[in-house]
Design an enzyme around this catalytic site. Structure first.
Site, short mmCIF file in Angstrom:
data_model
loop_
_atom_site.label_atom_id
_atom_site.label_comp_id
_atom_site.label_asym_id
_atom_site.label_seq_id
_atom_site.Cartn_x
_atom_site.Cartn_y
_atom_site.Cartn_z
N GLY A 239 0.75 -1.24 0.00
CA GLY A 239 0.00 0.00 0.00
C GLY A 239 0.78 1.28 0.00
O GLY A 239 0.20 2.36 -0.15
N GLU A 275 3.79 -6.85 1.11
CA GLU A 275 3.33 -7.16 -0.25
C GLU A 275 3.20 -5.89 -1.09
O GLU A 275 2.11 -5.52 -1.53
CB GLU A 275 1.99 -7.90 -0.15
CG GLU A 275 2.14 -9.26 0.50
CD GLU A 275 0.90 -9.71 1.25
OE1 GLU A 275 0.98 -10.80 1.85
OE2 GLU A 275 -0.12 -9.00 1.23
N PRO A 276 4.32 -5.20 -1.33
CA PRO A 276 4.26 -4.01 -2.19
C PRO A 276 4.07 -4.39 -3.65
O PRO A 276 4.58 -5.40 -4.12
CB PRO A 276 5.62 -3.36 -1.95
CG PRO A 276 6.53 -4.51 -1.62
CD PRO A 276 5.68 -5.49 -0.87
N ARG A 278 2.62 -1.45 -6.21
CA ARG A 278 2.69 -0.18 -6.91
C ARG A 278 4.08 0.46 -6.79
O ARG A 278 4.62 0.97 -7.78
CB ARG A 278 1.63 0.77 -6.34
CG ARG A 278 1.48 2.09 -7.11
CD ARG A 278 0.59 3.05 -6.35
NE ARG A 278 -0.67 2.47 -5.95
CZ ARG A 278 -1.81 2.59 -6.63
NH1 ARG A 278 -1.83 3.28 -7.75
NH2 ARG A 278 -2.92 2.04 -6.19
N ARG A 314 -6.85 3.84 -15.47
CA ARG A 314 -6.80 4.52 -14.18
C ARG A 314 -7.42 5.93 -14.18
O ARG A 314 -8.17 6.26 -13.25
CB ARG A 314 -5.36 4.58 -13.64
CG ARG A 314 -4.75 3.21 -13.32
CD ARG A 314 -3.42 3.33 -12.61
NE ARG A 314 -3.61 3.84 -11.25
CZ ARG A 314 -3.34 5.08 -10.88
NH1 ARG A 314 -2.85 5.96 -11.75
NH2 ARG A 314 -3.55 5.46 -9.64
N TYR A 318 -10.38 6.00 -11.63
CA TYR A 318 -10.01 6.57 -10.34
C TYR A 318 -9.77 8.08 -10.38
O TYR A 318 -9.31 8.65 -9.39
CB TYR A 318 -8.73 5.92 -9.82
CG TYR A 318 -8.77 4.42 -9.69
CD1 TYR A 318 -9.65 3.80 -8.82
CD2 TYR A 318 -7.90 3.62 -10.42
CE1 TYR A 318 -9.67 2.42 -8.68
CE2 TYR A 318 -7.91 2.24 -10.29
CZ TYR A 318 -8.80 1.64 -9.42
OH TYR A 318 -8.81 0.28 -9.30
N CYS A 346 -14.93 5.59 -28.08
CA CYS A 346 -16.21 6.30 -28.19
C CYS A 346 -16.87 6.41 -26.81
O CYS A 346 -17.94 5.87 -26.56
CB CYS A 346 -17.12 5.56 -29.17
SG CYS A 346 -18.55 6.54 -29.65
N GLU A 347 -16.20 7.11 -25.91
CA GLU A 347 -16.68 7.37 -24.55
C GLU A 347 -16.15 8.73 -24.12
O GLU A 347 -14.95 9.02 -24.29
CB GLU A 347 -16.15 6.33 -23.56
CG GLU A 347 -16.55 4.90 -23.83
CD GLU A 347 -17.86 4.54 -23.19
OE1 GLU A 347 -18.42 5.38 -22.45
OE2 GLU A 347 -18.33 3.41 -23.44
#
Length: 421
Positions: A239, A275-276, A278, A314, A318, A346-347
């Site tokens: 995290g 448990e990294p 990112r 992302r 987010y 197309c969004e």
């Protein structure tokens, strides 16, 4: 720190010009730096050198075999959250004793496969899951090592979609119920309790939430030991965040994080697992794209790229920020103008940035999304029948395609037409 720097006006990945990769592979593509990947893993390993530990890379951040093999060669373990990730870890040469299995929805088939192939531990998320693991292990005549994930009800102060340690989140059991759940685990056949698991979220930029959670884990360890449980491992999750903008205050360093763990939990004599994901892979990767058009709209200008939300989800999912830089370095005196940076899907949600100040760019110019290694290629799709984005790994002055871009025929031929058509 990363190994993507400008030299003589061109962006390099280690010792390879990014434009050279683009010419060989086409755009868009992801490119990863081996040197950055290894450096970040070693920072975590060194931060825990004060005691027994294992750094397990969180594969969900990026799970290409070449990335896994690079880390496995350094001695990394793997944190997996599905049977597919477990299979990938084993295929990459990671021994079972260096794999921990997390996730809230482990199936019987996944549990069986992990027990057959070897597993360091299951991080158990609920009583029903614990009973299933007991049943499967007993039927196989083996013992499954487990930790139980406790939810400490700590606000990680991160994006709501990646917070995992509050009482309303789906993860773990309430820490207030830990004693009764551990008592049930001790009574079930086929299980061996080895420790405690906690993970409060992703992209944390402060140490205080970690400290709050770890102090609760320290107290719980003492209570469970008094109840007769052998607690030898503390799985502390991952995290720790990365700087997505160069102007923002940098998140804590792995060394600071390691010192916090030692201060709050070091006295317990447990093996520490972290448990990294990112922080190991995030800044080790770029997404490289080409400008298709510069479009002048009503009161705004658009840079339309050949990368889209299916390649990097992302920002759409987010509201995430990525620095976007030209591959050919802008002149120091270049005047910056605001642009909405968008893809061709197309969004309306296919928007990477709004009003982003950019130097002059035109059709055919290349741009790079920084800090794109984590949750980039691994979350990509073929939405709008756009071929899956390829991946490239660089080591020194060498580069290799580690996932090729499929052709339209490859994509279409995966479909099966029923006989009646």
């Amino acid at each position: 720190m990363d190994h993507f720097v400008y030299r003589d006006g061109q962006l390099y990945a280690e010792d390879v010009p990014v434009a050279e990769i683009a010419a060989a592979v086409g755009t868009p593509f992801y490119v990863y730096s081996s040197a950055t990947l290894v450096r970040h893993y070693r920072l975590f390993d060194e931060a825990l050198s004060w005691g027994p530990h294992l750094v397990c890379y969180a594969m969900k951040a990026a799970s290409n075999q070449a990335i896994l093999r690079t880390l496995a060669a350094e001695g990394a373990g793997m944190d997996v959250v599905s049977g597919g990730e477990y299979a990938r870890a084993r295929a990459a040469g990671v021994p079972g004793e260096r794999i921990v299995f997390s996730g809230v929805g482990k199936t019987r088939a996944e549990v069986r496969a992990a027990l057959e192939g070897g597993i360091r531990q299951f991080n158990v998320e609920s009583e029903p899951e614990m009973r299933v693991i007991s049943e499967v292990a007993s039927a196989m005549g083996v013992v499954a090592p487990i930790t139980i994930r406790v939810n400490p009800d700590v606000d990680a102060r991160t994006h709501a979609k990646i917070a995992t340690g509050k009482s309303e989140n789906k993860f773990g059991i309430p820490i207030a119920r830990a004693r009764e759940v551990y008592a049930e685990a001790a009574a079930l056949p086929g299980l061996k309790v080895v420790g405690i698991d906690v993970h409060i979220g992703s992209q944390l930029t402060q140490l205080e939430p970690f400290e709050q959670a770890y102090l609760k884990v320290a107290d719980l360890t003492e209570v469970l030991r008094a109840d007769g449980h052998e607690i030898t491992r503390l799985d502390l999750g991952g995290g720790l965040g990365i700087p997505y903008t160069r102007s923002n205050e940098a998140p804590p360093l792995p060394s600071d994080y390691g010192a916090l763990i030692q201060r709050t939990l070091g006295h317990l004599g447990c093996e520490v697992e972290i448990e990294p994901g990112r922080l190991i892979i995030g800044n080790a990767g770029l997404l490289v794209s080409e400008v298709i058009y510069l479009k002048h709209g009503e009161g705004r200008d658009f840079l339309i790229l050949d990368a889209a939300m299916n390649d990097l989800i992302r920002p759409a999912m987010y509201d995430a920020h990525h620095e976007i830089v030209p591959v050919k370095e802008a002149e120091a005196a270049a005047e910056l103008h605001p642009h909405d940076i968008v893809g061709p899907v197309c969004e309306t949600g296919d928007t990477f940035a709004k009003g982003r100040l950019m130097p002059p760019l035109d059709s055919g110019d290349l741009v790079a999304f920084r800090s794109a290694g984590a949750y980039g290629a691994v979350m990509a799709s073929e939405y709008n029948s756009r071929p899956l984005v390829p991946e490239v790994l660089v080591k020194g002055d060498q580069f290799a395609v580690i996932r090729a871009r499929p052709s339209f025929d490859d994509m279409i031929n995966r479909d099966t037409i029923p006989e009646w058509l």
